[in-house]
Design an enzyme around this catalytic site. Structure first.
Site, PDB file in Angstrom:
ATOM      1  CB  SER A 166      11.332   5.633 -13.908  1.00  0.00           C
ATOM      2  OG  SER A 166      10.117   6.369 -14.179  1.00  0.00           O
ATOM      3  CB  SER A 167      12.700   9.659 -10.392  1.00  0.00           C
ATOM      4  OG  SER A 167      11.165   8.652 -10.323  1.00  0.00           O
TER       5      SER A 167
ATOM      6  CE  LYS B  29       3.565  27.007  -1.254  1.00  0.00           C
ATOM      7  NZ  LYS B  29       4.913  28.113  -2.602  1.00  0.00           N
TER       8      LYS B  29
ATOM      9  CD  GLU C 119       9.667  10.012  -2.593  1.00  0.00           C
ATOM     10  OE1 GLU C 119      10.792  10.620  -3.404  1.00  0.00           O
ATOM     11  OE2 GLU C 119       8.434   9.724  -3.425  1.00  0.00           O
TER      12      GLU C 119
ATOM     13  CG  HIS D 128      11.756  15.117  11.457  1.00  0.00           C
ATOM     14  ND1 HIS D 128      11.674  16.446  10.622  1.00  0.00           N
ATOM     15  CD2 HIS D 128      11.541  14.073  10.501  1.00  0.00           C
ATOM     16  CE1 HIS D 128      10.972  15.691   9.736  1.00  0.00           C
ATOM     17  NE2 HIS D 128      11.152  14.424   9.678  1.00  0.00           N
ATOM     18  CG  HIS D 129      11.714  10.643   9.053  1.00  0.00           C
ATOM     19  ND1 HIS D 129      10.501   9.517   8.846  1.00  0.00           N
ATOM     20  CD2 HIS D 129      12.097  11.776   8.717  1.00  0.00           C
ATOM     21  CE1 HIS D 129      10.319  10.901   7.786  1.00  0.00           C
ATOM     22  NE2 HIS D 129      11.325  12.078   7.773  1.00  0.00           N
TER      23      HIS D 129
ATOM     24  CD1 TRP E  42       6.377   3.563   4.040  1.00  0.00           C
ATOM     25  CD2 TRP E  42       7.632   4.505   2.706  1.00  0.00           C
ATOM     26  NE1 TRP E  42       6.936   5.129   4.681  1.00  0.00           N
ATOM     27  CE2 TRP E  42       7.373   5.300   3.739  1.00  0.00           C
ATOM     28  CE3 TRP E  42       8.246   4.571   1.206  1.00  0.00           C
ATOM     29  CZ2 TRP E  42       8.619   6.471   2.941  1.00  0.00           C
ATOM     30  CZ3 TRP E  42       9.416   6.007   1.653  1.00  0.00           C
ATOM     31  CH2 TRP E  42       8.947   7.071   2.279  1.00  0.00           C
TER      32      TRP E  42
ATOM     33  CB  THR F  27       5.153  24.645   5.244  1.00  0.00           C
ATOM     34  OG1 THR F  27       6.651  24.056   5.288  1.00  0.00           O
ATOM     35  CG2 THR F  27       4.346  23.648   5.163  1.00  0.00           C
TER      36      THR F  27
ATOM     37  CG  ASP G  55       8.043  17.488 -26.873  1.00  0.00           C
ATOM     38  OD1 ASP G  55       7.998  16.884 -25.486  1.00  0.00           O
ATOM     39  OD2 ASP G  55       7.697  15.890 -27.801  1.00  0.00           O
TER      40      ASP G  55
ATOM     41  CG  HIS H 266      -1.955   0.820   1.808  1.00  0.00           C
ATOM     42  ND1 HIS H 266      -2.680   1.508   0.522  1.00  0.00           N
ATOM     43  CD2 HIS H 266      -1.254   2.065   2.571  1.00  0.00           C
ATOM     44  CE1 HIS H 266      -3.239   3.038   0.916  1.00  0.00           C
ATOM     45  NE2 HIS H 266      -2.434   3.324   1.964  1.00  0.00           N
TER      46      HIS H 266
ATOM     47  CB  SER I  32      -0.096  27.469  -6.192  1.00  0.00           C
ATOM     48  OG  SER I  32       0.143  27.762  -5.259  1.00  0.00           O
TER      49      SER I  32
ATOM     50  CG  HIS J 151      12.254  15.436   5.272  1.00  0.00           C
ATOM     51  ND1 HIS J 151      11.414  13.817   6.295  1.00  0.00           N
ATOM     52  CD2 HIS J 151      11.745  16.952   5.347  1.00  0.00           C
ATOM     53  CE1 HIS J 151       9.370  15.330   6.495  1.00  0.00           C
ATOM     54  NE2 HIS J 151      11.048  16.158   5.673  1.00  0.00           N
TER      55      HIS J 151
ATOM     56  NE  ARG K 168       4.046   3.457  10.555  1.00  0.00           N
ATOM     57  CZ  ARG K 168       4.866   4.507   9.966  1.00  0.00           C
ATOM     58  NH1 ARG K 168       5.706   4.632  10.834  1.00  0.00           N
ATOM     59  NH2 ARG K 168       4.383   3.917   8.614  1.00  0.00           N
TER      60      ARG K 168
ATOM     61  CE1 TYR L   9       8.458  19.635   3.619  1.00  0.00           C
ATOM     62  CE2 TYR L   9      10.591  18.103   3.573  1.00  0.00           C
ATOM     63  CZ  TYR L   9       9.434  19.225   4.098  1.00  0.00           C
ATOM     64  OH  TYR L   9       9.036  19.899   5.541  1.00  0.00           O
TER      65      TYR L   9
END
Lengths: 228, 675
Positions: free
Chosen positions: B173-174, B335, B259, B306-307, B143, B332, B108, B79, B272, B257, B454, B261
């Site tokens: 790919s990315s 925004k 990721e 922080h993780h 994950w 943040t 293009d 998931h 926006s 982290h 969890r 963002y």
């Protein structure tokens, strides 16, 4: 709505025309810099891991220190061979010089050559082949280094030093290999139809890649081999 | 050529839109690739949603017995992996592909074939990782796949092999897309489209590409170490050999982290751009919106630990990472306030797209606030690994990213397909999603603070969690039904949706100056851009008259600092006619074929697909090596040889397909000679 008079004359310059780009630089040039930035993070991760694991191996052989196996009493010497690697480093640095000459030869293809010296310096095939040959020589040194390490008892499985050393230098070697294939491809194209100023960007990006791989080796040579 | 303008447009439609399966397999058109990304990602979104529904069914009441612990581990791992790498990132990529060239006025992307390659690697990687279900060996390590748990010693099966190899494939790919879009945005902008005139979505996309190219190499290396540990017996994560058990966590979160963002900033960008169109007001504080994006991305590389507060890094590291994490709340928050200020005083049209934007502002704020809570290490120690964290990241990912992407889907679907989505069904989709989402994730704050960990597949009754879990499950079912409304809406629109025309929303940016769907060449004439809101300057100059938007002459503006007016008064809005004449913007309503206009477009080619296929076949090979090792241990010498043969067939076959096709691709010019 204003309707657009659509005639061939009004069609804007082709978006893929390198002269029409926003910066005036070829797209490939920007992409290779982005790629090099990304590669910096790749090698930074590899080098950091090597440095974090330095001195944490439980068993030898070690890079700079001798180690006596407590179970067999056999002493293993410090494994890094700095004189040999200095020679291979010199070879790789010289390949960057050859690369610069190759690019200059391609850029100046149409400049008339008068003396033998000018003809040699202007021979792009020669310098492309020389760069590739020096790269292959470096890879030969690395193959020798890897096999001799394995004979001395250090494989990728032996200890943390072996795992991080072979992975780091192996990744660099793989990059050199890719660069050699790239250079030989350019050499083949040069022999077939001749590279000229219009191919400049294609040689230029190969050169940027090659110099980058060279710079990475300077970092590896300093951090892995020279600093004890 | 001079007679073209007189030719009726409908006569050319067959030229403009070639159809057939082959035309999709061989396409290098960024719009078609974007469309492929959109529908593939929506498919994987449904798949990931299905996995979530099964998870919620299992946890609906105490002592659930729908699935086994092993299946449950696979469900939550897949998931997360599916939603992050196969749904949200590619949904963002769909918009990157479709919108970036249109928003900057290009025909293009910089490397159209590389773009096709990115898509094919993504879709083949997605199939690869999901094939593991057929072997009952879907990834089961979470994950973030913490090593040493995911090393061969603790996860001997094929599960983690699929995960490691699948993520390597998706990373390619990315990265390829990242280099492509960076080059596109830097180098392919229309005349006058300077950086501070770019639409906010393009800015967000630009920043995200830098995050991608700088963060993905780190996980590539972390995965290489894990792959080597699993297949070649190296010691990177072997604590018995002296390895640092936190190495994976550091490398993973240095990627992980940023990721986060990578997942949220494209949604921020979409909002926006969508919000101004539906509130009839320019975005509030454009430069600050741009700089806050850059600041978030920059700080995003300095908060990863922080993780890891719970692993015991010590007070100094905890304090530093706690502080940097709280710092990131500032840009943040800016925004959030700017979006509210954009809505303030605007004439808001509550379309489905607008509602999803407002939902992002509201729900992301909730997730952001709980994020600031566990930025504090002592609070985090209470919350880590509980459902509180699950609530937090679903509020930012579902309440943030998905709401923004849904807003983008409703706003841009007319541009992509030429047909409107139904507002009536859209409202059903929105309200069911908004209600379902909050009913699913808000109770998780409570079950988490009451101590529910969890990733447990079953829990006993009487711990105070039953009611909250039941509510979460009901919410998840409502969410599922809401999502079916989106599917219905899309199918209905594709069949019989209202034709959209150039600009159904009255939007200000370049992509709305051309027909929907855009012709293959995008712009018959590349526009010259003279402001941030070229279409509003043309059609409704009053909307932007007193807002600086880098139009000619607005460099000197009226700014009050400390009650003192500095700069020069803003020039009064010029009469409409001179503005139109001044801006070399124009609107194109007719569709031709590129050949008729003499525009050279890249030739369609199937080579990128084959290079991608070769790459994926090559990376499938290690699975056979694993099988060979298993058979060797079982003493099955013949089986070992067969598996090793398969390994070499896949490795060498894939590699030669990849290299051969790559050479073929690189030695073929992008486009044949001009027509």
């Amino acid at each position: 709505m204003t309707s657009v008079p659509l005639t061939a004359g009004h069609v804007a310059p082709d978006a893929h025309d390198p002269h029409a780009t926003s910066t005036g630089l070829d797209n490939k040039k920007i992409a290779i810099w982005a790629f090099i930035g990304s590669e910096c993070m790749l090698f930074a991760s590899l080098i950091s891991t090597y440095l974090i694991y330095k001195g944490r191996s439980k068993v030898g052989p070690f890079p700079h220190e001798t180690w006596t196996d407590p179970s067999t009493g056999k002493t293993l010497h410090a494994i890094l061979n700095i004189p040999v690697t200095s020679a291979s480093t010199f070879v790789l640095l010289m390949s960057s010089l050859a690369m610069v000459l190759a690019l200059a030869a391609v850029q100046n293809k149409n400049v008339p050559k008068r003396t033998t010296g000018e003809r040699i310096l202007g021979n792009s095939s020669l310098w492309l082949l020389a760069t590739a040959a020096l790269g292959i020589t470096f890879l030969g040194f690395q193959a020798y280094e890897f096999t001799s390490f394995v004979h001395e008892g250090l494989s990728i499985r032996t200890n943390l030093f072996g795992s991080s050393f072979f992975t780091l230098t192996g990744f660099h070697g793989a990059h050199v290999t890719a660069g050699v294939i790239w250079l030989l491809t350019l050499f083949a194209i040069d022999r077939k139809r001749g590279l000229g100023p219009r191919d400049e960007v294609n040689v230029d990006i190969a050169a940027l890649y090659w110099h980058f791989v060279d710079v990475v080796w300077i970092a590896i040579f300093t951090l892995v081999y020279l600093i004890k | 050529m001079a007679t073209i303008a007189a030719t009726p447009a409908h006569a050319h439609e067959s030229h403009a839109h070639p159809t057939g399966l082959r035309s999709w397999l061989a396409t290098v058109d960024h719009k078609r690739i974007g469309t492929l990304y959109l529908f593939t990602a929506l498919f994987f979104f449904l798949l990931g949603g299905l996995e979530a529904e099964i998870i919620r069914m299992q946890l609906q009441g105490p002592n659930g017995h729908l699935v086994s612990a092993e299946t449950y581990n696979q469900l939550f791992t897949m998931h997360g992996t599916t939603m992050i790498f196969l749904a949200i990132m590619p949904l963002s990529a769909a918009f990157f592909n479709f919108l970036i060239p249109l928003q900057i006025g290009a025909r293009d992307v910089a490397f159209p074939r590389l773009n096709a390659f990115s898509y094919w690697v993504y879709v083949l990687g997605g199939i690869f990782i999901n094939l593991s279900w057929l072997l009952h060996a879907a990834p089961d390590g979470g994950w973030f796949g913490y090593a040493p748990l995911t090393t061969r010693a603790y996860s001997p099966g094929l599960n983690i092999d699929f995960w490691v190899l699948g993520l390597q494939i998706l990373g390619v790919s990315s990265l390829a897309a990242g280099f492509n879009f960076i080059t596109t945005i830097i180098n392919m902008r229309a005349p006058g489209m300077n950086l501070m005139r770019m639409p906010m979505f393009t800015w967000a996309a630009f920043v995200v590409q830098f995050l991608i190219v700088l963060a993905f190499p780190v996980i590539t290396i972390a995965l290489v170490f894990l792959m080597f540990d699993r297949f070649f017996g190296t010691n990177f994560y072997t604590t018995a050999a002296g390895a640092d058990p936190l190495l994976w966590q550091h490398l993973f979160w240095i990627f992980g982290h940023p990721e986060v963002y990578i997942l949220i900033l494209p949604a921020f960008g979409l909002v926006s751009d969508v919000l101004p169109a539906h509130t009839r007001k320019p975005i509030f504080g454009y430069p600050v919106m741009v700089f806050s994006l850059i600041l978030i991305a920059f700080l995003g590389f300095g908060v990863w630990a922080h993780h890891m507060f719970a692993v015991g890094m010590g007070p100094i590291a905890d304090t530093v990472f706690g502080l940097t994490t709280m710092l990131i709340a500032i840009p943040t928050g800016v925004k959030i306030f700017n979006w509210i200020a954009t809505m303030h005083g605007g004439s808001i049209r509550f379309t489905t797209a607008c509602l999803f934007c407002i939902a992002l502002v509201a729900f992301f704020t909730i997730g952001g606030l709980s994020g600031v809570m566990h930025a504090s290490p002592p609070a985090d120690l209470q919350q880590t690994d509980t459902y509180f964290i699950v609530a937090h990241f679903h509020y930012v990912l579902f309440g943030g990213s998905m709401m923004g992407l849904f807003a983008g889907v409703y706003h841009y679907f007319p541009k992509i397909t030429g047909r409107m989505l139904s507002e009536r069904i859209g409202k059903w989709h929105f309200w069911l999603t908004a209600i379902g989402m909050n009913l699913t994730f808000f109770p998780m704050h409570f079950s988490g603070l009451l101590g529910m960990p969890r990733r447990i597949y079953r829990y006993d009754a009487g711990q105070g969690w039953d009611g909250f879990n039941f509510a979460s499950s009901i919410g998840a079912y409502i969410l599922g039904i809401g999502t079916l409304f989106l599917v219905w809406n899309i199918i209905k629109s594709l069949r019989s949706g209202t034709r959209a025309g150039n600009d159904p929303w009255g939007s200000p940016t370049l992509e709305w100056a051309i027909p929907s769907p855009p012709p293959e060449y995008n712009f018959a004439r590349i526009p010259t851009v003279t402001s941030r809101y070229p279409l509003w300057d043309m059609k409704q100059p009053v909307l932007t008259a007193d807002v600086p938007h880098t139009q000619r002459g607005d460099k000197e503006m009226d700014v009050a600092i400390g009650g003192k007016t500095v700069g020069h008064p803003h020039p009064a809005p010029a009469p409409q006619s001179t503005r139109v004449a001044e801006s070399a913007m124009h609107i194109e309503t007719e569709t031709y074929s590129a050949a008729e206009l003499g525009i050279a477009l890249p030739d369609p080619t199937i080579k990128p697909l084959f290079v991608a296929l070769g790459l994926v076949i090559m990376l499938t090979a290690p699975l056979f090596m694993h099988e060979a090792q298993m058979r060797e241990i079982a003493g099955n010498a013949a089986g070992h040889r067969t598996a090793m043969t398969m390994f070499w067939v896949f490795a060498l076959g894939g590699a030669s397909l990849m290299v051969g096709m790559l050479y073929n691709w690189l030695l073929t010019p992008l486009e044949s000679a001009h027509h």
